[in-house]
Design a protein around this motif. Structure first.
Motif, short mmCIF file in Angstrom:
data_model
loop_
_atom_site.label_atom_id
_atom_site.label_comp_id
_atom_site.label_asym_id
_atom_site.label_seq_id
_atom_site.Cartn_x
_atom_site.Cartn_y
_atom_site.Cartn_z
N ARG A 331 0.83 -1.20 0.00
CA ARG A 331 0.00 0.00 0.00
C ARG A 331 0.87 1.26 0.00
O ARG A 331 0.62 2.21 -0.72
CB ARG A 331 -0.91 0.02 1.22
CG ARG A 331 -2.17 -0.79 1.08
CD ARG A 331 -3.14 -0.53 2.22
NE ARG A 331 -4.41 -1.14 1.89
CZ ARG A 331 -5.32 -0.58 1.12
NH1 ARG A 331 -5.10 0.62 0.63
NH2 ARG A 331 -6.44 -1.20 0.85
N THR A 335 1.03 3.43 -3.63
CA THR A 335 0.31 4.70 -3.63
C THR A 335 1.23 5.90 -3.44
O THR A 335 0.76 7.03 -3.35
CB THR A 335 -0.74 4.71 -2.50
OG1 THR A 335 -0.07 4.56 -1.23
CG2 THR A 335 -1.73 3.57 -2.67
N TYR A 337 3.69 8.97 -4.10
CA TYR A 337 3.72 9.95 -5.17
C TYR A 337 4.91 9.66 -6.08
O TYR A 337 6.04 9.55 -5.62
CB TYR A 337 3.85 11.35 -4.57
CG TYR A 337 3.72 12.46 -5.57
CD1 TYR A 337 2.47 12.82 -6.08
CD2 TYR A 337 4.83 13.15 -6.03
CE1 TYR A 337 2.34 13.84 -7.01
CE2 TYR A 337 4.72 14.17 -6.97
CZ TYR A 337 3.47 14.51 -7.45
OH TYR A 337 3.35 15.52 -8.37
N ASP A 345 2.81 8.84 0.76
CA ASP A 345 1.53 9.53 0.72
C ASP A 345 0.57 8.75 1.62
O ASP A 345 -0.12 7.84 1.17
CB ASP A 345 1.01 9.60 -0.72
CG ASP A 345 -0.26 10.42 -0.87
OD1 ASP A 345 -0.93 10.66 0.16
OD2 ASP A 345 -0.58 10.83 -2.00
N ALA A 348 -3.23 8.68 0.63
CA ALA A 348 -3.51 7.79 -0.49
C ALA A 348 -3.42 6.33 -0.07
O ALA A 348 -4.23 5.50 -0.47
CB ALA A 348 -2.56 8.08 -1.64
N ALA A 349 -2.43 6.00 0.76
CA ALA A 349 -2.27 4.61 1.20
C ALA A 349 -3.48 4.14 2.01
O ALA A 349 -3.87 2.97 1.93
CB ALA A 349 -1.00 4.47 2.04
N THR A 352 -6.91 4.43 -0.74
CA THR A 352 -6.88 3.80 -2.05
C THR A 352 -7.38 2.36 -2.00
O THR A 352 -7.09 1.62 -1.07
CB THR A 352 -5.45 3.83 -2.62
OG1 THR A 352 -5.08 5.18 -2.85
CG2 THR A 352 -5.34 3.07 -3.93
N LEU A 354 -6.84 -1.05 -3.62
CA LEU A 354 -5.81 -1.71 -4.41
C LEU A 354 -6.36 -2.95 -5.09
O LEU A 354 -7.08 -3.74 -4.47
CB LEU A 354 -4.63 -2.12 -3.51
CG LEU A 354 -3.78 -0.99 -2.93
CD1 LEU A 354 -2.66 -1.59 -2.10
CD2 LEU A 354 -3.22 -0.10 -4.02
N ALA A 364 -4.14 0.60 -8.62
CA ALA A 364 -4.77 1.28 -7.50
C ALA A 364 -5.84 2.24 -8.00
O ALA A 364 -5.68 2.92 -8.99
CB ALA A 364 -3.72 2.03 -6.71
N ARG A 366 -8.45 5.31 -6.44
CA ARG A 366 -8.69 6.13 -5.28
C ARG A 366 -10.13 5.98 -4.81
O ARG A 366 -11.07 6.03 -5.58
CB ARG A 366 -8.41 7.60 -5.58
CG ARG A 366 -6.97 7.87 -6.01
CD ARG A 366 -6.03 7.64 -4.85
NE ARG A 366 -4.65 7.73 -5.31
CZ ARG A 366 -3.82 8.67 -4.91
NH1 ARG A 366 -4.18 9.55 -4.03
NH2 ARG A 366 -2.60 8.71 -5.38
N PRO A 370 -8.24 12.44 -4.89
CA PRO A 370 -6.79 12.27 -4.72
C PRO A 370 -6.19 13.45 -3.97
O PRO A 370 -6.67 14.57 -4.05
CB PRO A 370 -6.27 12.20 -6.17
CG PRO A 370 -7.32 12.87 -6.99
CD PRO A 370 -8.62 12.60 -6.30
N GLY A 419 4.94 0.79 -7.99
CA GLY A 419 3.73 -0.03 -8.02
C GLY A 419 3.96 -1.50 -7.76
O GLY A 419 3.04 -2.30 -7.81
#
Length: 426
Positions: A331, A335, A337, A345, A348-349, A352, A354, A364, A366, A370, A419
């Motif tokens: 994660r 996620t 940046y 981030d 986002a983690a 998001t 996944l 991923a 959102r 975002p 990723g």
């Protein structure tokens, strides 16, 4: 040894804070700036704040005390308090993150210089083992505030996971010098205490077989292990003169390796080169408290970035308790940046959704709007100079360690794209 002088100016511009550290005698190891840094009567002090104000002075938090001094003088209490949220918390979007999770139910084992259980903003959520409740240097308490502090009456200065608990463990001697035996014992104590996240904020220049086994056992026990990618840089000369090499335990299989970044997302010019870095996090001009008094300090370095990444791991594990440690690590990396080194981030983690790794369409997605990564590049010039001073607290320590270990060339971990799932290298 002289106490830290008031020598840090916190400047604000465009709604963002930049740290400007003036030459200050935090410890003898910090007294001499790098050779390429302006010296003299403090020319950086003459720079005006971007918004026209005079700014604010905060003392610098050292990474270590002078290892060669005959006696130890602990870092004194700060008499100054920050008035605004610094750039790092804005960059991590903590205000919005805390509407989703605050890290409740998660324990972070912090392996550093110790943590004062009664420090402002941490009271009641710190358990210290052995002599880890004696934080003479002050850095461990500073880092604990970044991970799990509630701001101590200043909510804008809360940490990433303000409802998480801290297990304080000593990975250094009382002056802040890291030792492999202490780090190994601390990792094992963290496993025994069933910590969810283990943050190792020091880095060793040689691999230690006992530490390797301890880290492997921690991963098997279900802990997410986060570690500083490098030690703090030496105080003089360019880090380009030092060859790229791995540091430990960050280079161990399955460990999230963390580096520090400036507001523009770049690493400091003095950063030590290494391979296999998983994440970058803010590591300059960061505000937090200390073990004595209720004032604030300004800190920088790889340990600061590691604390922020550990806080991010804590909120991920709190928000997604059914995720395995490997899934939590994914994660954070998936996620992040996108940049040369992916930037953590936490928002986002946490938010998001996944998909399955390696499955078409498994990218991923959102779950919420975002995060808007704020442009803090205007502050990079001041903070880039500032970090040259703040990081000097570890200069003497690094020199001692470097002389004590042979510089070996080991095969570093292969680089993983943002990723990709962290590879199991055991």
């Amino acid at each position: 040894m002289k106490p830290p002088a008031r020598g840090t100016r916190l400047l604000y511009g465009a709604g963002l804070a930049a740290a400007l550290v003036l030459p200050a005698a935090v410890a003898p190891a910090q007294a001499a700036p790098p050779s390429r840094t302006p010296t003299g009567s403090g020319p950086l002090a003459l720079l005006p704040a971007a918004d026209g104000d005079k700014g604010q002075e905060l003392p610098g938090m050292p990474a270590a005390l002078d290892a060669r001094a005959e006696s130890v003088t602990c870092t004194p209490a700060s008499k100054e308090k920050a008035r605004k949220q610094d750039w790092s918390r804005q960059r991590l979007d903590l205000d919005r993150l805390h509407r989703h999770t605050t890290g409740e139910g998660v324990t972070v084992a912090l392996i550093s210089t110790g943590v004062d259980p009664g420090a402002q903003g941490l009271d009641g959520r710190v358990t210290a083992q052995g002599d880890a409740d004696d934080d003479c240097v002050g850095q461990g308490t500073f880092l604990a505030g970044l991970i799990a502090g509630d701001g101590g009456g200043t909510p804008k200065l809360a940490g990433v996971a303000p409802r998480a608990k801290i297990l304080a463990l000593r990975g250094t001697d009382r002056r802040g010098q890291p030792e492999a035996d202490l780090v190994t014992a601390a990792v094992r104590a963290a496993v025994e205490a069933e910590a969810d996240v283990i943050a190792v904020t020091v880095a060793l220049p040689a691999r230690d077989s006992a530490l390797t086994r301890a880290v492997a056992d921690a991963r098997k026990a279900g802990a997410t292990v986060v570690a500083a990618a490098t030690p703090e840089p030496p105080g003089r000369g360019s880090s380009d003169e030092i060859p790229a090499r791995p540091y430990w335990p960050a280079a161990e299989p399955g460990v999230l390796s963390v580096a520090d970044m400036l507001p523009a997302g770049t690493r400091p010019d003095t950063a030590l080169p290494t391979a296999g870095i998983d994440l970058a996090a803010p590591g300059a001009g960061v505000v937090s408290g200390g073990p004595r008094g209720s004032g604030h300090y300004l800190g920088a370095g790889v340990a600061v970035a590691t604390a922020y990444a550990a806080g991010a791991a804590a909120v991920v594990r709190s928000a997604h308790p059914d995720d395995s440690p490997a899934e939590a690590a994914r994660r954070l990396t998936a996620t992040a940046y996108p940049a040369d080194i992916p930037q953590v981030d936490a928002y986002a983690a946490v938010t998001t959704v996944l998909g399955a790794p390696g499955v078409p369409g498994g990218q991923a997605e959102r779950a919420a709007d975002p995060v808007a990564v704020r442009d803090t590049s205007d502050t990079d010039r001041a903070t880039g100079r500032a970090v040259l001073f703040v990081l000097l607290g570890a200069a003497g320590v690094f020199a001692v360690l470097w002389a004590g270990f042979a510089v070996t060339r080991s095969r570093a971990r292969g680089w993983r794209p943002a990723g990709a799932a962290p590879a199991d290298r055991s």
